[in-house]
Design a protein around this motif. Sequence first.
Motif, PDB file in Angstrom:
ATOM      1  N   SER A 161      32.447  37.301  51.196  1.00  0.00           N
ATOM      2  CA  SER A 161      33.633  37.804  50.515  1.00  0.00           C
ATOM      3  C   SER A 161      34.858  37.191  51.191  1.00  0.00           C
ATOM      4  O   SER A 161      35.047  37.366  52.399  1.00  0.00           O
ATOM      5  CB  SER A 161      33.684  39.330  50.604  1.00  0.00           C
ATOM      6  N   THR A 168      40.425  38.228  45.849  1.00  0.00           N
ATOM      7  CA  THR A 168      39.192  38.152  46.624  1.00  0.00           C
ATOM      8  C   THR A 168      38.164  37.347  45.837  1.00  0.00           C
ATOM      9  O   THR A 168      37.987  37.547  44.633  1.00  0.00           O
ATOM     10  CB  THR A 168      38.649  39.560  46.920  1.00  0.00           C
ATOM     11  N   SER A 170      34.107  35.333  46.019  1.00  0.00           N
ATOM     12  CA  SER A 170      32.809  35.531  46.653  1.00  0.00           C
ATOM     13  C   SER A 170      31.886  34.361  46.398  1.00  0.00           C
ATOM     14  O   SER A 170      32.009  33.640  45.405  1.00  0.00           O
ATOM     15  CB  SER A 170      32.157  36.822  46.152  1.00  0.00           C
ATOM     16  N   GLU A 179      32.655  38.909  55.620  1.00  0.00           N
ATOM     17  CA  GLU A 179      34.018  38.885  55.087  1.00  0.00           C
ATOM     18  C   GLU A 179      34.894  37.991  55.945  1.00  0.00           C
ATOM     19  O   GLU A 179      34.776  37.983  57.178  1.00  0.00           O
ATOM     20  CB  GLU A 179      34.607  40.293  55.050  1.00  0.00           C
TER      21      GLU A 179
END
Length: 230
Positions: A161, A168, A170, A179
């Motif tokens: 992520s 955001t 992914s 992350e």
Amino acid sequence: MDPSPATSAQLYAATRERVTAAVRGLSPADLDRQVPACPLWTVHNLVSHLAGVATDFATGTLDGAPQPPWTAVQVEARRALPIDAVLDEWERTGPLLEQVILEGSSDHPLVCNPWADAGTHEADLHGLLGIGRPPEELWLTALDWALPDPTPSDDVPGTLSIVTPSGTYSIGSGSPVAEVRTSSYELFRAVFGRRSFEQIRSWAWSTPSYADAWSRELPRLPQTERALSD
């Protein structure tokens, strides 16, 4: 996610016009400078590639695209031409490519989205010449186009992520979830291979144990080995 044909053609035309304005009138010494992001190319070579892409895409010359032998032909064919002649060619064939995009006569993802390559190289030129970054619209569209990617290699588990002030993104699916935080521009440059492993690894990772694997997995194009600043 592909942008609309109108957006794609507009992004490409605007990039073509900015690069042309920045390059036309450069001194022979500047045209002969090596581009750090494309160390085999000078500024003249890079612009020859951009003009060659427009001509090849507009005429359907796609065999081998976008591999190095295909781009090498573009550069070699224009090596002895004055830069004004190369830019004049791009001015002729760029609108033809834009018409191909608008008409939807090709479904080739690179032909439909030539702004991604042109915008990446605009940023490459900025790193050398300080001509200005591409506009935010381009790199955000590029991220929406290139990400998410649900199929990473077997070298990384789960999902990455990527948190930016603009949104955001992914890569991958499932658990565990790693992350990382960075700017949308840095992510754009990294996704298109313009940030080194060490540069990506230096981002703000909440799960440092995954940083090594994901720092090599993130680029969608071959990753540079040298740190680039633009």
